[in-house]
Structures are given as C-alpha cells and as structure tokens.
Design a protein around this motif. Structure first.
Motif, PDB file in Angstrom:
ATOM      1  N   GLU A   1       0.745  -1.297  -0.162  1.00 26.92           N
ATOM      2  CA  GLU A   1       0.192   0.142  -0.144  1.00 26.92           C
ATOM      3  C   GLU A   1       0.804   1.245  -0.112  1.00 26.92           C
ATOM      4  OE1 GLU A   1      -3.509  -0.238   0.236  1.00 26.92           O
ATOM      5  OE2 GLU A   1      -3.356   1.602  -0.707  1.00 26.92           O
TER       6      GLU A   1
ATOM      7  N   PHE B   1       3.019   6.957   5.616  1.00 24.87           N
ATOM      8  CA  PHE B   1       1.791   6.699   6.200  1.00 24.87           C
ATOM      9  C   PHE B   1       0.769   7.235   5.418  1.00 24.87           C
ATOM     10  CE2 PHE B   1      -1.291   7.360  10.078  1.00 24.87           C
ATOM     11  CZ  PHE B   1      -1.280   6.061  10.190  1.00 24.87           C
ATOM     12  N   GLY B   2       0.759   7.449   4.081  1.00 22.94           N
ATOM     13  CA  GLY B   2      -0.116   7.993   3.179  1.00 22.94           C
ATOM     14  C   GLY B   2      -1.472   7.372   3.150  1.00 22.94           C
ATOM     15  N   ASN B   3      -1.515   6.218   2.442  1.00 20.56           N
ATOM     16  CA  ASN B   3      -2.797   5.724   2.377  1.00 20.56           C
ATOM     17  C   ASN B   3      -3.007   4.675   3.487  1.00 20.56           C
ATOM     18  OD1 ASN B   3      -3.709   6.439  -0.040  1.00 20.56           O
ATOM     19  ND2 ASN B   3      -3.821   4.840  -1.112  1.00 20.56           N
TER      20      ASN B   3
ATOM     21  N   SER C   1      -2.841   5.433   6.745  1.00 18.61           N
ATOM     22  CA  SER C   1      -3.611   6.146   7.461  1.00 18.61           C
ATOM     23  C   SER C   1      -5.014   6.035   7.582  1.00 18.61           C
ATOM     24  CB  SER C   1      -3.095   7.705   7.291  1.00 18.61           C
ATOM     25  OG  SER C   1      -3.868   8.419   6.308  1.00 18.61           O
ATOM     26  N   ILE C   2      -5.482   5.448   6.588  1.00 18.23           N
ATOM     27  CA  ILE C   2      -6.942   5.321   6.222  1.00 18.23           C
ATOM     28  C   ILE C   2      -7.369   3.742   6.688  1.00 18.23           C
ATOM     29  CG2 ILE C   2      -8.820   5.721   4.601  1.00 18.23           C
ATOM     30  CD1 ILE C   2      -6.863   7.083   2.629  1.00 18.23           C
ATOM     31  N   LYS C   3      -6.449   2.957   7.131  1.00 17.78           N
ATOM     32  CA  LYS C   3      -6.831   1.707   7.467  1.00 17.78           C
ATOM     33  C   LYS C   3      -6.656   1.621   9.071  1.00 17.78           C
ATOM     34  CE  LYS C   3      -5.348  -0.879   3.283  1.00 17.78           C
ATOM     35  NZ  LYS C   3      -4.447  -1.864   2.716  1.00 17.78           N
ATOM     36  N   PRO C   4      -7.792   0.967   9.544  1.00 16.70           N
ATOM     37  CA  PRO C   4      -7.825   0.804  10.972  1.00 16.70           C
ATOM     38  C   PRO C   4      -6.818   0.112  11.496  1.00 16.70           C
ATOM     39  CG  PRO C   4      -9.486  -0.631  10.042  1.00 16.70           C
ATOM     40  CD  PRO C   4      -8.837   0.221   8.707  1.00 16.70           C
TER      41      PRO C   4
ATOM     42  N   PHE D   1      -4.433  12.815  15.026  1.00 14.88           N
ATOM     43  CA  PHE D   1      -3.462  11.671  14.811  1.00 14.88           C
ATOM     44  C   PHE D   1      -2.991  10.992  16.108  1.00 14.88           C
ATOM     45  CE2 PHE D   1      -2.496  14.747  11.416  1.00 14.88           C
ATOM     46  CZ  PHE D   1      -2.401  13.888  10.203  1.00 14.88           C
TER      47      PHE D   1
ATOM     48  N   SER E   1      -4.556   3.765  16.169  1.00 20.45           N
ATOM     49  CA  SER E   1      -4.225   4.574  14.765  1.00 20.45           C
ATOM     50  C   SER E   1      -3.577   5.690  14.911  1.00 20.45           C
ATOM     51  CB  SER E   1      -5.913   4.568  13.981  1.00 20.45           C
ATOM     52  OG  SER E   1      -6.627   5.502  14.962  1.00 20.45           O
ATOM     53  N   GLY E   2      -3.324   6.361  13.868  1.00 21.66           N
ATOM     54  CA  GLY E   2      -2.728   7.392  13.610  1.00 21.66           C
ATOM     55  C   GLY E   2      -1.018   7.478  13.699  1.00 21.66           C
TER      56      GLY E   2
END
Lengths: 382, 382
Positions: free
Chosen positions: A37, A94-96, A98-101, A268, A274-275
């Motif tokens: 990813e 952490f681009g994409n 970041s959108i995953k839990p 964040f 997360s974050g």
C-alpha cells in the motif's frame, strides 16, 4: 505484467515501526499490506520485475508481539522513494495506511543518507538556550490572549510579562489576522513592547507571534515579523502543512526559533490504535520540519495525554536523528504555577514551561505574577 | 481581569455541529469546553468583558441526543474569528479540540458572509463535465503506477489508457519527484502521450499529474504541469496543507481541475468518535479548498469505509454551500470492473469511477481493458 526496470538505487532504506492491532495472523496481513500500500499500490502478483519487488516494495525487517493485542512491524523502504522531500516522506510512511484501521506509526528510523536532505532545527535546545541567554534552568513561556483583545491590549500584556521576566511571550494560537487584532499591527506593537521592557530590565524576553496565514502569505508574514523585531515564530503544522514550517525554518534571512503548535493535529494521536504516536508526531516529525520546541498538552491539564505519552514526546525530542538537533518539549494546556514543582521533577531542566491563562488568575498584577513564576523556577533550580 | 473591548463585529456567525461521546452531563461539559477552547482559551470567570463573552465565546445553538452514547451540539462562532482565511477557519473549528477525546466535527454551517471569502471549486461537477465533454455518464479515471517504473513506461501506459477511452488518467499518489520518474520528465512525457492518443481517437482524455512537492515548489510545478499540457492536478491536502490547494485553485493562470487525494488524512476519519466526519472532511473541507473531485476509498475495497460513510461523502460533495459548487465523489481504493454495476446503483451518474491496478489484471492489453471499462459504463448508461 509490468515492464522490466533497471533501478539504480543506493540500497539505503528508511524504516518505520508500525504498531498493529490484532492477533498474529491479522497483524501479519496488515504488515504485508503496508509493504504494498505504501509503495506500489498494485496487485503484487502482477509485478514480476525483480527490481521493483526487491527494492521498491516495503520489506518487513522485524515483526514481534508487544502485548496481548498488538504486534510491531518494522518496515523499510528505499530512501529514493521519499524523493528526499518531507511531503513525500510523510506520504511514504503513512499516506494511504492512515486510512486503514488498527495501524499506528510508532517510530521512524531514518538513515543518515536520507536525513542529509533535511536541515532540521536551526537552534535546537543548545541554540535556543544561547539565543535566550538561559544557561541551565527551564525556560518560561506564556501566551497572549484572549482572542478579542486589541493589538494594543495584547501588547500591554506582553510588556508586563516581559517586565516580570518571562523568556518567551507568544501569541495564543487562536490569534491569526483578525480585524480585532490584525497581524501586522499586533506584531509591531508586541515586539516593541517587549523590546521596551528588555531595555528596562536587562532581561532578554522574546515575542513570538503566531503565524497562521494563507499559504501564500506565510513567508511574507514571517519576514515581516523578523523585521518588526519578533524573537521567534509559532507555526501549527497541522494547519499550515509540515513543509511550510520547513520552508520558513530553512530561510536564512528569517533564522528565528520556531515553536510548533499541535492545533488540528490531535486526531493523529488521540486514538491509541491508529494515527501516529506522540513520540513520532510531536518529536520526530516536528524535528524533521525544523521546530526548535514542540508544544503539547501536559498530563493532568485540560487535555487527556498520559504521563507515559508525555514522556514519549520527550524521548522523541531527543532521540538520535543524526545532525537533527534535540528540541525542547513545551508542555502546556492548562498548566499552573502549582504544577511547577511536579513538572520539574518530571521534565528536569530541559523543558519550556508554558503557562497561559493561569498567570492571570493570581492577581491583576501580571508583572508580579510573572515574577512569581520566574522565582519559583529560579529557586527550584538552586 | 481583562480590559474592556469595543468589538465591532457583523453579528454573523458560523456554526459547527460536533458529535460528543458521553452521557448528557459529560456531553454538556464537552460542549461548554469547546466554546472556550476554540476561542478565548482563557479561564472564563476572568473574562468580564461583555463583548468577548457575548461575541467571541462559542455559543451552543442546539444540543440534542443522537443515540444512546452520543449528543450533537451545534456551536457558533463570530465569522470574524476565522479571519476569513482557510487556515484559521480550520483552527477555529477544531484546532485544540482535535486533541480532546470523544469530539468529532460532523457538519459545517457557514453563512454566505463567510463563504464570500472562498472561491471554492473552479469547475465543480458541471464545469468538469463540460471540460471533459462528458454529458451524463459517470466519468472514468485510472492511475499510472506502480512506483518504480520510469517516466517513459508510465507514459506508455498513459497512451494506452487514453487510446482505450479513459477520461482521466492520473498519477498514482505515490509518484512525486523520485529519481526513477522525475516530475518534469514524467509530466512532459505523459501529457504528450495522452495528447497523441487524443489526436488518434478524437476523445478528450486528460493527464493529471500528482503534485506532492515541497511547499516552495508547489506553485512552480503546477505552472510547469499546465504548460506541459496536463489536464488537471492531483493534490493531497493532508500532505501539502489545505490552503496550498486553495492557493493553486485560485491561480487564474493554472485554472485546471483539481482532484483531492486522501493520503495522510485517514487519521481524521478512522475513529468514529473523534476527528472529522467523512462528510465534512472529504466533502465540505475539500470544497472550501477548491477541489473539483474528492477521492476516497469505496466500501468493499481494500479499505474499511462503510456504505453509510461513502453516502455521507456524497452528501458532503453536494450539500448547499452557497456559491461553492458541488463536486464529484471519486470512489476508488481497490475497485474493479466487476463492481461497476453496483457502484452505478449506489452513486448514480454523478461519480468518477477510479479503477487503478485492476485494469492491469484482465490482460496485458491495456487498451482493450480500458475499452472494456468504457463499454461497461456506456452500456449501463443506455
């Protein structure tokens, strides 16, 4: 099937340690997914090229259990994938994902060959001490507020704080360029007020305007502040973008100490699974962007950070990052003079005490309240 | 005690609806704290000035239970506190409260008198349709990847996608300015490749470079792309900062459609009880910053967004915001041709289908795969 490449890369890799929520199988799946990813974002089975597989794909360098519910995976990337630019480095880390839990950036491990691209803090702890003429004791900081006061009233406050011996007198982060206190008027009046007080006391207090402005005005306003006699700048990378801070830090004609403010960055860190960790966000990222001090809410104030989280920020401000200087932690967020003893025990000398509204609460005499602040810090230093 | 002020404000207020986790008492406490935290950040009892109390303090306009665990509070602020600037508006809405647990920005209600300060999307849905010459059907989009390919290989892909009739051919968001595919070389080659294909087909495909760059290079690179024949720009406001997007959108000499990419923004939405709602972040904020389309991971792909969350983004792209045009939702993140029928049912015509890696999976003939994509969309439109 994608074409063959002939990538000539250095072989150096940067690593990110991710904390992954889940049992071993789920955590491994997440680690493997991150490798794809954060890099190729492509069905891995369709990538037959050895160079892309071997050099561009993220690689799991280690994978271990940290507690019952979490694993840590250290994943490395080719330094060239960062483009040696802060914006793309953030993206690569952490681009994409970041959108995953259930994925949290815990720590960065950046090789010298990558860090060369970043100047980092211009002053750092030692430089800021020299700049302020404060040898060993903790540094005192307060904030000009509330929002709604005129520039003149804020400058009156600045004068009193400076007379009382506060080292750093900063704008509240809510002061931008509003009609009731326009940026340029405020900066000129406050800088002049602090200079006047310094001339009387012989102290070196500095005035630090808050620089929250449209992207195309940031640099101009930073130059304006420098010219008007500001002694530092406060920037919120969550509002402005990390790289605008970096740009201002790197500008030799500005060359002022930079306070990083956490506004709009809370999302964040606020959830532990997360974050980005407190350590990485307020420590390592702040240094990459060149902050000399990082403001965060201390434990036991109006906010919810724990002691451990605050300690992890301190670690992030001083963890080895090649030539990137250690910076000051600046805990605030509802601190009071009553907390100073305990804060001293917790943070030691290498700290900026940020006490804002509380300085107004002891009496209407801000000079006296400030002297009291200074005296407590001086005495506990003895 | 703070000095008296004589604030001359318009009386117009902007409102934010916050979702608050907790029982009624806790939620009320949070709402009251937001009113102070987002404005004066000062002990409220020390503020005796009627103007600051009455005009600057946040005001709870409504407070109601939404489910067993949550309340919604609509809190208003003087429009002047935003300074009529996007950076300070973000700060006013959520600067410090982002650092407190159990507070989520749900929706913005911004009066005309504030929105006048923002141009918003230059094209919007109708403008983008006109620009692309696509009257009614959904718009097709794909991505150039994987990271590691040369600019030439990516341009070859772009050519094939354009021959196959894809409307929008964008860089993957991981392509910045890396040695293996330098920005300027890539932009020139890909734009030329798409132009060549357009000349053969009579279609109007556009090439959309990804613009992830240091703050001081963003505008220059945007101009470069425009000059080289790019048909749009992709920007990640999470990496660059929202206001850099706004700056580029407002630049009349660029005047290209803007895709917003969610990289590094996931931490805002990934936890339902904190951060910012999908509706506000990917819809309302994206429009304030001037995006013409907002990319987000569709439900049922590699990411975890629910159907409801995706629907809320659609709502955010078209909810009334005065002159700020509705923009396109662009769901992606692991979409495939198999999903098109269902996506059509879910999103209707007002959507950009973003299918990336999957277009490589049917055969090595990208022209054919792209035609298949186009054909499915054309037919379902019939």
């Amino acid at each position: 099937m994608i074409p063959k490449t002939a990538l000539t890369l250095s072989g150096d890799r940067l690593a990110t340690v991710y904390k992954l929520l889940g049992d071993e199988e789920l955590a491994r799946t997440k680690a493997n997914a991150i490798c794809i990813e954060q890099t190729v974002e492509f069905p891995a089975n369709l990538i037959t090229d050895d160079d892309i597989r071997g050099k561009i794909f993220g690689q799991i360098e280690s994978f271990e259990r940290v507690d019952e519910a979490h694993f840590e995976a250290k994943i490395s990337y080719a330094i060239e994938s960062s483009g040696f630019e802060l914006t793309q480095l953030l993206n690569l880390i952490f681009g994409n994902s970041s959108i995953k839990p259930g994925i949290r950036v815990e720590r960065l491990e950046l090789p010298e060959s990558l860090l060369q691209a970043f100047k980092g803090p211009r002053f750092g702890r030692n430089g800021l001490r020299k700049y302020l003429g404060v040898e060993k004791r903790p540094i005192l900081c307060t904030a000009l507020k509330p929002m709604g006061l005129s520039a003149k009233s804020l400058a009156d406050y600045a004068y009193q704080f400076a007379l009382g011996g506060i080292d750093m007198i900063k704008d509240d982060h809510g002061l931008a360029d509003q009609s009731f206190s326009p940026f340029e008027e405020r900066v000129e009046l406050c800088a002049a007020a602090v200079a006047r007080a310094n001339a009387e006391t012989g102290f070196k207090s500095i005035y630090i305007p808050n620089l929250t402005a449209p992207a195309d005005q940031m640099l101009r306003k930073a130059h304006f502040a420098k010219k008007a006699g500001a002694g530092g700048l406060m920037i919120s990378p969550g509002l402005a973008g990390f790289d605008i801070m970096r740009q201002i830090v790197d500008e030799d004609k500005i060359a002022l100490p930079i306070l990083s403010h956490p506004a709009f960055q809370g999302s964040f860190v606020i959830n532990p699974d997360s974050g980005i960790s407190h350590h990485a966000l307020f420590g390592q990222f702040a240094r990459l962007a060149g902050a000399d001090a990082t403001i965060f809410p201390n434990h036991g104030g109006r906010f919810s950070f724990s002691k451990e989280e605050c300690q992890s920020i301190v670690n992030g401000t001083e963890v080895e990052m090649s030539h990137l200087k250690p910076i000051f932690p600046a805990p605030g967020g509802g601190m009071s003079l009553d907390r100073l003893k305990e804060m001293r025990e917790f943070y030691g000398n290498e700290v900026i005490y940020l006490i804002g509204g509380d300085l107004h609460s002891y009496s209407d005499d801000l000079i006296d309240n400030s002297r009291r602040f200074r005296k407590i810090v001086n005495n506990s230093n003895a």
